[in-house]
Every structure is written in C-alpha cells, then in structure tokens.
Design a protein around this motif. Structure first.
Motif, short mmCIF file in Angstrom:
data_model
loop_
_atom_site.label_atom_id
_atom_site.label_comp_id
_atom_site.label_asym_id
_atom_site.label_seq_id
_atom_site.Cartn_x
_atom_site.Cartn_y
_atom_site.Cartn_z
N TRP A 225 4.15 -18.46 39.42
CA TRP A 225 5.21 -18.97 40.55
C TRP A 225 6.25 -17.76 40.58
O TRP A 225 6.80 -17.90 39.70
N LEU A 226 6.13 -17.33 41.90
CA LEU A 226 7.16 -16.05 41.93
C LEU A 226 8.46 -16.50 42.61
O LEU A 226 8.47 -17.46 43.24
N GLU A 227 9.43 -15.85 41.94
CA GLU A 227 10.87 -16.27 42.38
C GLU A 227 11.63 -14.78 42.53
O GLU A 227 11.48 -14.00 41.74
N ALA A 228 12.20 -14.70 43.66
CA ALA A 228 13.23 -13.41 43.87
C ALA A 228 13.96 -13.19 42.82
O ALA A 228 14.80 -14.01 42.28
N GLY A 229 14.01 -11.83 42.26
CA GLY A 229 14.81 -11.60 40.95
C GLY A 229 14.72 -12.17 39.94
O GLY A 229 15.22 -12.00 38.86
N LYS A 230 13.39 -12.89 39.57
CA LYS A 230 12.96 -13.39 38.41
C LYS A 230 11.61 -12.55 37.84
O LYS A 230 11.11 -12.03 38.84
N PRO A 231 11.56 -12.39 36.38
CA PRO A 231 10.39 -11.88 35.91
C PRO A 231 9.19 -12.59 36.26
O PRO A 231 9.19 -13.70 36.33
N MET A 232 8.09 -11.65 36.39
CA MET A 232 6.66 -12.31 36.52
C MET A 232 6.16 -12.89 35.47
O MET A 232 5.31 -12.14 34.89
N LEU A 233 6.44 -13.98 35.23
CA LEU A 233 6.15 -14.68 33.88
C LEU A 233 5.17 -15.72 34.10
O LEU A 233 5.29 -16.57 35.13
N PHE A 234 4.03 -16.16 33.55
CA PHE A 234 2.99 -17.35 33.26
C PHE A 234 2.82 -17.74 32.05
O PHE A 234 3.24 -17.21 31.15
N ALA A 235 1.92 -18.67 32.22
CA ALA A 235 1.42 -19.35 30.58
C ALA A 235 2.73 -19.65 29.82
O ALA A 235 2.96 -19.37 28.65
N GLY A 236 3.49 -20.53 30.33
CA GLY A 236 4.70 -20.89 29.66
C GLY A 236 5.77 -19.51 29.23
O GLY A 236 6.44 -19.88 28.23
N GLY A 237 5.81 -18.63 30.11
CA GLY A 237 6.34 -17.55 29.76
C GLY A 237 6.00 -16.42 28.56
O GLY A 237 6.67 -15.60 27.98
N THR A 238 4.75 -16.72 27.92
CA THR A 238 4.09 -16.16 27.02
C THR A 238 3.27 -14.73 27.62
O THR A 238 3.09 -13.97 26.81
N ARG A 239 3.01 -14.56 28.83
CA ARG A 239 2.51 -13.59 29.33
C ARG A 239 3.06 -13.26 30.74
O ARG A 239 3.86 -14.00 31.37
N GLY A 240 2.86 -12.04 31.17
CA GLY A 240 3.51 -11.50 32.21
C GLY A 240 2.82 -10.42 33.12
O GLY A 240 1.85 -10.32 32.47
N ILE A 241 3.31 -9.96 34.09
CA ILE A 241 2.65 -8.81 34.63
C ILE A 241 3.44 -7.56 34.84
O ILE A 241 4.76 -7.64 35.01
N THR A 242 2.97 -6.62 34.52
CA THR A 242 3.72 -5.16 34.70
C THR A 242 2.89 -4.21 35.28
O THR A 242 1.78 -4.51 36.03
N LEU A 243 3.54 -3.16 35.78
CA LEU A 243 2.98 -2.26 36.73
C LEU A 243 2.54 -0.90 35.78
O LEU A 243 3.52 -0.47 35.34
N ASP A 244 1.26 -0.58 36.19
CA ASP A 244 0.90 0.74 35.22
C ASP A 244 1.25 1.68 36.22
O ASP A 244 0.50 1.82 37.25
N ARG A 245 2.11 2.31 36.13
CA ARG A 245 2.58 3.36 36.92
C ARG A 245 1.66 4.53 36.95
O ARG A 245 1.87 5.58 38.10
N ASP A 246 0.98 5.03 35.90
CA ASP A 246 -0.21 5.95 36.02
C ASP A 246 -1.12 5.42 36.85
O ASP A 246 -1.63 6.52 37.76
#
Length: 341
Positions: A225-246
C-alpha cells in the motif's frame, strides 16, 4: 443562513433491488462508494454516474444521484458530453475490464489523454461475467473459459499500464473488500482531472479467487500500500522495494532489522512516472507484492476547462445571432418546381 444537512450512506442508496450474484465483489464497491460520498460532501443533485455494459454497469440504478446506463464501451463519450454541457457536475464512470479495454479501449484512451475531470472506476475481475464467463482482455494466459476451453493464449493487458500509456495524470489501485478502498476513492475525487482507479473485484461465479494469492487474509503481506513520502514496505515492514539504478528496474529487498534506509528502500513519490510504470508491471507472485493505493498523480489542466476558456474567448463581445449562423456558408435558393423523373 440555511444549515447544511449531513448526508449518510443511506441517502445515496436507491429503492432498487441490488441484483448481483450473492458474494459478488460489486456489493463491496457499491457500499464503499456510498460510504465515501457523504464523507467528501458530495451533492447528489450535482452528481452523475455513467456506465457502459457489464455486471458493474448496473451501478447507476443503485445510486441516489443522476445516472446514465449507456452502451458498450461508450461511457467515456457520454461522460464527456455531460461534463462539457455542465462542467460543475461531479461525473463518475463505472466500467469493467471488458467494457473499458475491449470494445471501449479507444474511448478510455481518449478520455484519459484529454484529462476530463471525472472519476473512472474500472472493476477488474479478469473475465466477462455478464455474458457467462468468456475470457476478457485482462484474463491471464491459460485461463479456461467457454471461449478458451483449452486455455487462453492471449497476453493480458494491464489496466494501469494502459492508463499510464494513455497519458493519465492519476492512476490508482484498490481491492473490492479492502478497508483502504474508501481512501483511494477520496484521493481520486480530490484530484482535478481524469482519475483512473483499477479495482480488483472478485467474480465468485466465473473467476472465483483469481486474486486470492494477494487478497486472501493469509496473503495480506503481499500487498504494497503506497503512501506519498513513505517508504515502500510490505509484509509487515520486513520487506521493501528498492531501485536497481544499474539495470533501471525495481527489486525486492529484506528489511530484517527494520532499517529500511540502509536496505535501500525507496520512498514513494507519486509524481515519478517512471517508477509508476515499474510498479504496475511488477509480476504477481515469486516474492513480489502488488502495488496498491495511489501509484501516480501529477495534475494538469483539464479538458473541459480549456474548452470553456476557448469558448469564452471566442464569444467575448459578440451577440448571439442564430439566423446568421444558419445562413453562414454556402446557400441555395430553389426557384422552380423539380422536374418529374
């Protein structure tokens, strides 16, 4: 001064019998909309629900507002005419994955790129429910149905990817029975312009539990569940989404110790169109979550405001003259009787 009467969900319910299959997700969406409208102060006398053809398109009958049950895929055309005739009206479009993305695909595209100020709720059950379970544009590869008895070989369309590709300035997702759906509807209504909301809606008869891998209670941890200005976390905050910049793509990371910044989890910025595209294309399963809430929002001038402004500029200082308008251009005068053939 006349005191405003506080409306309730019952004020938006008609006396019509709600006729969907028992257990259909449409009931939950209807209740969510009827609960949301009083909260945002909607005036029923200035609200219009427009639908096309399909199970979801019965919606206007059940809303104590103005409504149009139109023809297959053409709800956006009717909504555009309504909004141009009276820009002050609050217009909602109710449609389905077949209605909006098959026969109505081009109409949906044009209302999004034009940015008409309206709310578009697309009920996605990945099947044609009203016509007895044929596969739809959003049905997954392998879907067995009366029209694909050996499994569909079509690659499905992603409604939100379609919306982004069509130039939509507001794109969101929700789940029919989820408590967060009213918040998504409120955000859509608060956006000035075309708001596109895909709602995962369960068809209990022809495609039951197709979304269970992330909507079932035991799988709620797969919802991002996305919220503006909040980290992209799921699974109770134990996992998240990051950007592979390469590689310029998203990936899932573990946040075991709760330090999401050190894990590289990115913060949701709704105006980032590139990341929004990546979010809607995340695969279902294999450890990936499903992105929900407001995925993208970046307001722009609306279509009807531009039309009103243009008309005002063209008519400034002029007096209406219907006779002159009728006589304008080429005219002919018939001076004798036509010859018999």
């Amino acid at each position: 001064m006349t005191e405003m009467v506080k409306l309730t969900p019952k004020d938006f319910a008609t006396d019509q019998e709600v006729r969907w299959c028992p257990g259909c997700g449409d009931y939950a969406v209807l209740k969510a909309v009827q609960r949301t409208l009083p909260d945002i102060g909607v005036d029923p006398s200035r609200t219009v629900f427009v639908s096309g053809i399909g199970c979801s398109s019965r919606f206007p009958y059940y809303m104590e507002t103005y409504g149009f049950h139109t023809i297959h895929g053409r709800a956006p055309a009717f909504a555009t005419g309504i909004k141009l005739a009276n820009p002050e009206l609050d217009v909602w479009i109710i449609t389905g994955d077949g209605d909006a993305l098959s026969i109505g695909g081009n109409h949906t595209m044009h209302i999004l790129r034009r940015n008409l100020d309206c709310q578009i709720l697309l009920f996605n059950n990945e099947i044609y429910g009203l016509t007895k379970g044929q596969y739809s544009p959003t049905s997954r590869v392998g879907t067995r149905s009366p029209s694909t008895p050996f499994g569909s070989v079509d690659r499905p369309v992603s409604p939100c990817a379609f919306a982004l590709g069509s130039g939509a300035r507001f794109v969101a997702r929700g789940i029919d029975v989820h408590k967060n759906l009213p918040a998504v509807l409120k955000a859509a209504h608060g956006h000035r312009g075309a708001s596109f909301v895909e709602i995962y809606q369960n068809c209990i008869v022809y495609n039951d539990d197709v979304f269970a891998p992330f909507t079932a209670k035991e799988h709620a941890g797969r919802q991002l569940w996305l919220e503006a200005g909040k980290p992209m976390l799921f699974a109770g905050g134990t996992r998240g989404i990051t950007l592979d910049r390469d590689r310029l793509c998203l990936k899932v990371v573990d946040v075991g110790d709760g330090d999401w910044e050190r894990a590289g989890v990115i913060v949701h910025e709704p105006t980032n169109r590139g990341v929004a595209h990546m979010l809607v294309e995340m695969p279902i399963g294999d450890g990936w979550p499903v992105a929900l809430g407001v995925l993208y929002e970046d307001p722009a001038p609306t279509f009807e405001s531009a039309v009103v402004e243009q008309n005002a500029a063209l008519s400034a200082g002029k007096k209406p003259n219907l006779q002159a308008l009728v006589a304008k251009g080429q005219t002919w005068e018939v001076t004798r009787e036509p010859r018999a053939i």
